[in-house]
Scaffold this motif. Sequence first.
Motif, PDB file in Angstrom:
ATOM      1  N   MET A 193      10.761  29.915  32.996  1.00 42.27           N
ATOM      2  CA  MET A 193      11.612  30.948  33.581  1.00 42.27           C
ATOM      3  C   MET A 193      11.338  32.277  32.886  1.00 42.27           C
ATOM      4  SD  MET A 193      15.779  31.011  33.994  1.00 42.27           S
ATOM      5  CE  MET A 193      15.823  29.518  34.964  1.00 42.27           C
ATOM      6  N   GLU A 194      11.095  33.340  33.650  1.00 41.82           N
ATOM      7  CA  GLU A 194      10.786  34.641  33.093  1.00 41.82           C
ATOM      8  C   GLU A 194      12.018  35.282  32.459  1.00 41.82           C
ATOM      9  OE1 GLU A 194       9.105  36.967  36.174  1.00 41.82           O
ATOM     10  OE2 GLU A 194       7.293  35.741  36.370  1.00 41.82           O
ATOM     11  N   GLU A 195      11.737  36.339  31.650  1.00 44.49           N
ATOM     12  CA  GLU A 195      12.816  36.999  30.928  1.00 44.49           C
ATOM     13  C   GLU A 195      13.837  37.607  31.878  1.00 44.49           C
ATOM     14  OE1 GLU A 195      13.450  40.615  27.655  1.00 44.49           O
ATOM     15  OE2 GLU A 195      11.434  39.916  28.166  1.00 44.49           O
ATOM     16  N   GLU A 203      14.610  36.656  34.891  1.00 39.12           N
ATOM     17  CA  GLU A 203      15.402  35.597  35.509  1.00 39.12           C
ATOM     18  C   GLU A 203      16.396  35.004  34.513  1.00 39.12           C
ATOM     19  OE1 GLU A 203      14.683  31.764  38.461  1.00 39.12           O
ATOM     20  OE2 GLU A 203      12.985  32.820  37.542  1.00 39.12           O
ATOM     21  N   ARG A 204      15.991  34.902  33.252  1.00 39.79           N
ATOM     22  CA  ARG A 204      16.916  34.423  32.222  1.00 39.79           C
ATOM     23  C   ARG A 204      18.111  35.372  32.086  1.00 39.79           C
ATOM     24  NH1 ARG A 204      16.726  29.133  30.793  1.00 39.79           N
ATOM     25  NH2 ARG A 204      14.638  28.481  30.158  1.00 39.79           N
ATOM     26  N   ASN A 205      17.833  36.655  32.067  1.00 39.73           N
ATOM     27  CA  ASN A 205      18.913  37.630  31.957  1.00 39.73           C
ATOM     28  C   ASN A 205      19.828  37.599  33.182  1.00 39.73           C
ATOM     29  OD1 ASN A 205      18.285  38.724  29.391  1.00 39.73           O
ATOM     30  ND2 ASN A 205      16.661  39.982  30.284  1.00 39.73           N
ATOM     31  N   ASN A 206      19.238  37.411  34.366  1.00 43.38           N
ATOM     32  CA  ASN A 206      20.055  37.295  35.580  1.00 43.38           C
ATOM     33  C   ASN A 206      20.933  36.050  35.534  1.00 43.38           C
ATOM     34  OD1 ASN A 206      19.024  39.645  36.695  1.00 43.38           O
ATOM     35  ND2 ASN A 206      17.378  38.585  37.789  1.00 43.38           N
ATOM     36  N   LEU A 207      20.375  34.963  34.991  1.00 42.82           N
ATOM     37  CA  LEU A 207      21.152  33.737  34.867  1.00 42.82           C
ATOM     38  C   LEU A 207      22.313  33.927  33.900  1.00 42.82           C
ATOM     39  CD1 LEU A 207      21.613  30.723  35.393  1.00 42.82           C
ATOM     40  CD2 LEU A 207      19.999  30.233  33.546  1.00 42.82           C
ATOM     41  N   LEU A 208      22.045  34.617  32.789  1.00 38.41           N
ATOM     42  CA  LEU A 208      23.122  34.882  31.833  1.00 38.41           C
ATOM     43  C   LEU A 208      24.231  35.704  32.476  1.00 38.41           C
ATOM     44  CD1 LEU A 208      21.360  35.593  28.413  1.00 38.41           C
ATOM     45  CD2 LEU A 208      22.843  33.681  29.005  1.00 38.41           C
ATOM     46  N   HIS A 219      12.377  31.836  22.509  1.00 36.63           N
ATOM     47  CA  HIS A 219      12.911  33.150  22.859  1.00 36.63           C
ATOM     48  C   HIS A 219      14.432  33.073  22.961  1.00 36.63           C
ATOM     49  CE1 HIS A 219       8.743  33.568  24.770  1.00 36.63           C
ATOM     50  NE2 HIS A 219       8.744  34.316  23.660  1.00 36.63           N
ATOM     51  N   VAL A 220      15.081  34.090  22.440  1.00 29.90           N
ATOM     52  CA  VAL A 220      16.542  34.103  22.407  1.00 29.90           C
ATOM     53  C   VAL A 220      17.058  35.254  23.266  1.00 29.90           C
ATOM     54  CG1 VAL A 220      18.585  34.348  20.934  1.00 29.90           C
ATOM     55  CG2 VAL A 220      16.593  33.086  20.106  1.00 29.90           C
ATOM     56  N   TYR A 221      18.038  34.953  24.116  1.00 24.58           N
ATOM     57  CA  TYR A 221      18.641  35.950  24.999  1.00 24.58           C
ATOM     58  C   TYR A 221      20.154  35.930  24.771  1.00 24.58           C
ATOM     59  CZ  TYR A 221      14.164  35.038  27.308  1.00 24.58           C
ATOM     60  OH  TYR A 221      12.836  34.841  27.566  1.00 24.58           O
ATOM     61  N   THR A 222      20.719  37.111  24.564  1.00 24.99           N
ATOM     62  CA  THR A 222      22.155  37.216  24.304  1.00 24.99           C
ATOM     63  C   THR A 222      22.776  38.279  25.196  1.00 24.99           C
ATOM     64  OG1 THR A 222      21.889  36.573  21.980  1.00 24.99           O
ATOM     65  CG2 THR A 222      23.936  37.689  22.576  1.00 24.99           C
TER      66      THR A 222
END
Length: 254
Positions: free
Chosen positions: A1-3, A5-10, A65-68
């Motif tokens: 999953m791209e960055e 898309e990860r941010n959209n999921l969050l 990779h960490v997304y917050t």
Amino acid sequence: MEETERNNLLQALLDIGELMLDSGGEVKRVEDTIARMGMASGAARMNVFVITSSIVVTMEDSDGHVYTQTKRVLTSASNHFRRLEQLNQLSRAFCRKPCSCAQLHQKIEAIRNQKENVFWMYFGSMLGAMAFAIFFGGTFADGIASGLMGLLVAFLVQFLDPICPNAVSFNLLTSFLTGFCVCLTARLAPSLHADMIMIGDIMLLIPGIPMTNSIRDILVGDTISGTLRLTESMVRAAVIAAGFMTAIMAAGRL
């Protein structure tokens, strides 16, 4: 999953958490729901911290990779159990078969924007006020009067709550207007008992479920959230009492 898309999921997970809090969901339920949905989407680790006014979610993928993301929550301290159940069903369906972020956003917005059947709100307010007034010792006539005032409370919830800046001002205005109308009604019909009528209507405003949830949060270890909810519930209860007391004093001077 791209960055992206990860941010959209969050963002979607934060939205569903906000809706659950606004619908009366417990903190543990919100944390568990967000964590499970994140793991179902492929995250290696989920760290979720929720209090009544904020949600913080950190997602770590399999590549390290960490997304917050953080969301400020301005809840109305209401109870929408049908919406809460729909959000629970959405989270379970997502955990069984994850969908795209765009589809998840659409489903969340559909739940957020659905129209409520106001008939049941008015009917429930009338029936609840009537039952409580009779239960606490009022006559059948007191119950009828309390039920009619319950319709006023439902009307104020529907039209006054959206324009009030916070729950304190709403409860103060609603309790004052309801108490004042009860006092005037009791003057026009001396056989009615104003105190019994008020008891039935007060029960519609008392934050019983938030107070119960606050004790539950404290017992399961969410001390911060429990303390915040308990304090807010006690302030709301005090404001409701102040509103009715002010109404009694104002009506007594007429």
